[in-house]
Design a protein around this motif. Structure first.
Motif, short mmCIF file in Angstrom:
data_model
loop_
_atom_site.label_atom_id
_atom_site.label_comp_id
_atom_site.label_asym_id
_atom_site.label_seq_id
_atom_site.Cartn_x
_atom_site.Cartn_y
_atom_site.Cartn_z
N GLU A 57 -23.86 -28.68 1.36
CA GLU A 57 -24.80 -28.30 2.41
C GLU A 57 -26.21 -28.64 1.95
N GLY A 58 -26.97 -29.36 2.78
CA GLY A 58 -28.34 -29.70 2.44
C GLY A 58 -28.39 -30.46 1.13
N ALA A 188 -34.10 -41.26 8.86
CA ALA A 188 -33.41 -40.40 9.83
C ALA A 188 -33.06 -41.19 11.09
N ASP A 193 -25.69 -39.55 13.93
CA ASP A 193 -25.59 -38.08 13.86
C ASP A 193 -24.42 -37.63 13.00
N LYS A 209 -26.20 -36.08 9.85
CA LYS A 209 -27.54 -36.58 9.57
C LYS A 209 -28.42 -35.53 8.91
N ARG A 210 -28.38 -34.31 9.38
CA ARG A 210 -29.26 -33.27 8.87
C ARG A 210 -29.02 -33.02 7.38
N ALA A 211 -27.76 -32.92 6.97
CA ALA A 211 -27.43 -32.68 5.56
C ALA A 211 -27.80 -33.88 4.70
N VAL A 213 -30.17 -36.19 5.30
CA VAL A 213 -31.63 -36.28 5.20
C VAL A 213 -32.17 -35.22 4.25
N ALA A 214 -31.62 -34.02 4.31
CA ALA A 214 -32.09 -32.95 3.43
C ALA A 214 -31.87 -33.31 1.97
#
Length: 302
Positions: A57-58, A188, A193, A209-211, A213-214
């Motif tokens: 995660e992240g 990003a 996604d 994508k969120r994980a 990019v983090a």
């Protein structure tokens, strides 16, 4: 590499007993295949981080795996493969992808051997049966089971793009530019996604994508100018050879190879092989070359 050397050594020592009942090529493949099957019984499967467990995660990295001696999948450089030898042609096959190689981890060793010999190297079933010391019926049955398994594990063909296609090269160019300049907004925009990011050999992988990019923002792209990248091809996919440095003013040193899977517009998978030795294996020097080729893989000036 050890098994290749052992294959030639065994062939050399046994050459006097070769009766010519098959081609030399078939005879060599039989030696190599049986050596590999024996080696697979003594070692763990070669895998990617996504074959180990749930994604991180992240920017939280799963524990490293260097202590266990696990063998990871590795990329192989692109090849034009104009010769008639099947072992050369296979390197140019558009359907032999990193994703396909990764999916082979789902097959038992003998099914994997049958699949590679029949569907990739295109040997007749009779030759494969002779190599493996089994019957033609057993070869056909193993191939049928292997195909069924790979049909479930392999990615859809429409999600893959040729590394030389203009769309794929445009995605690769944008990726390298965003990476070198630590442009997280541009990165990003490139990631789909449902993109995934895998890091070999740390065991880390991220889904979405969120994980992704983090992780990149916190652990990798912390400042512009820390990386230099050069286009290449690996496993029939667009790739980049990477040099890195710890900070401004420091020298760039080999870092590894990143392989992209793209649908022609976005990146669907990023697989980072953090192994400095791969840079030389892809034909690049120990220091970044001057300039960057506009098209195709390989070092500038080649």
């Amino acid at each position: 590499e050890d098994l290749v050397q052992e294959t030639y050594l065994r062939a050399w020592t046994a050459w006097g007993s070769f009766e010519g009942r098959s081609s030399v090529r078939t005879w060599l493949h039989r030696i190599a295949t049986n050596l590999c099957l024996t080696a697979l019984r003594d070692h763990r499967r070669r895998i990617l981080p996504s074959g180990l467990g749930a994604p991180g995660e992240g920017a939280e990295l799963p524990a490293g795996d260097g202590r266990t001696g696990r063998l990871w999948l590795e990329p192989f450089p692109g090849h034009t493969g104009d010769g008639a030898d099947p072992s050369e042609v296979v390197l140019a096959r558009s359907d032999l992808r990193l994703a396909l190689v990764a999916s082979l981890q789902h097959l038992p060793a003998r099914q994997r051997a049958v699949f590679l010999l029949r569907d990739v190297l295109a040997y007749p079933a009779g030759d494969v049966a002779e190599m493996l010391g089994t019957s033609v019926a057993a070869v056909k049955s193993a191939l049928q089971r292997a195909r069924a398994t790979l049909e479930e594990a392999a990615p859809r063909r429409e999600l893959l793009a040729e590394p030389s296609a203009p769309e794929a090269r445009a995605v690769l160019d944008r990726y390298m530019a965003a990476f070198e300049s630590a442009d997280m907004e541009g990165m990003a925009g490139l990631l789909r996604d449902d993109a995934t990011l895998e890091v070999v050999p740390t065991g880390a992988w991220f889904r979405g994508k969120r994980a992704c990019v983090a992780h990149l923002a916190e652990r990798v792209l912390t400042a512009p100018g820390l990386y230099r990248m050069f286009p290449a091809a690996a496993n029939g996919q667009p790739a980049a050879v990477v040099y890195a440095r710890g900070g401004a003013g420091e020298a760039f040193t080999p870092f590894g190879v990143v392989v992209l899977t793209t649908d022609g517009r976005h990146i669907t998978t990023l697989t980072t092989f953090a192994d400095p030795g791969l840079v030389g294996r892809f034909g690049f020097p120990g220091v970044p070359p001057h300039g960057r080729p506009r098209h195709g893989g390989g070092p500038p000036g080649r």
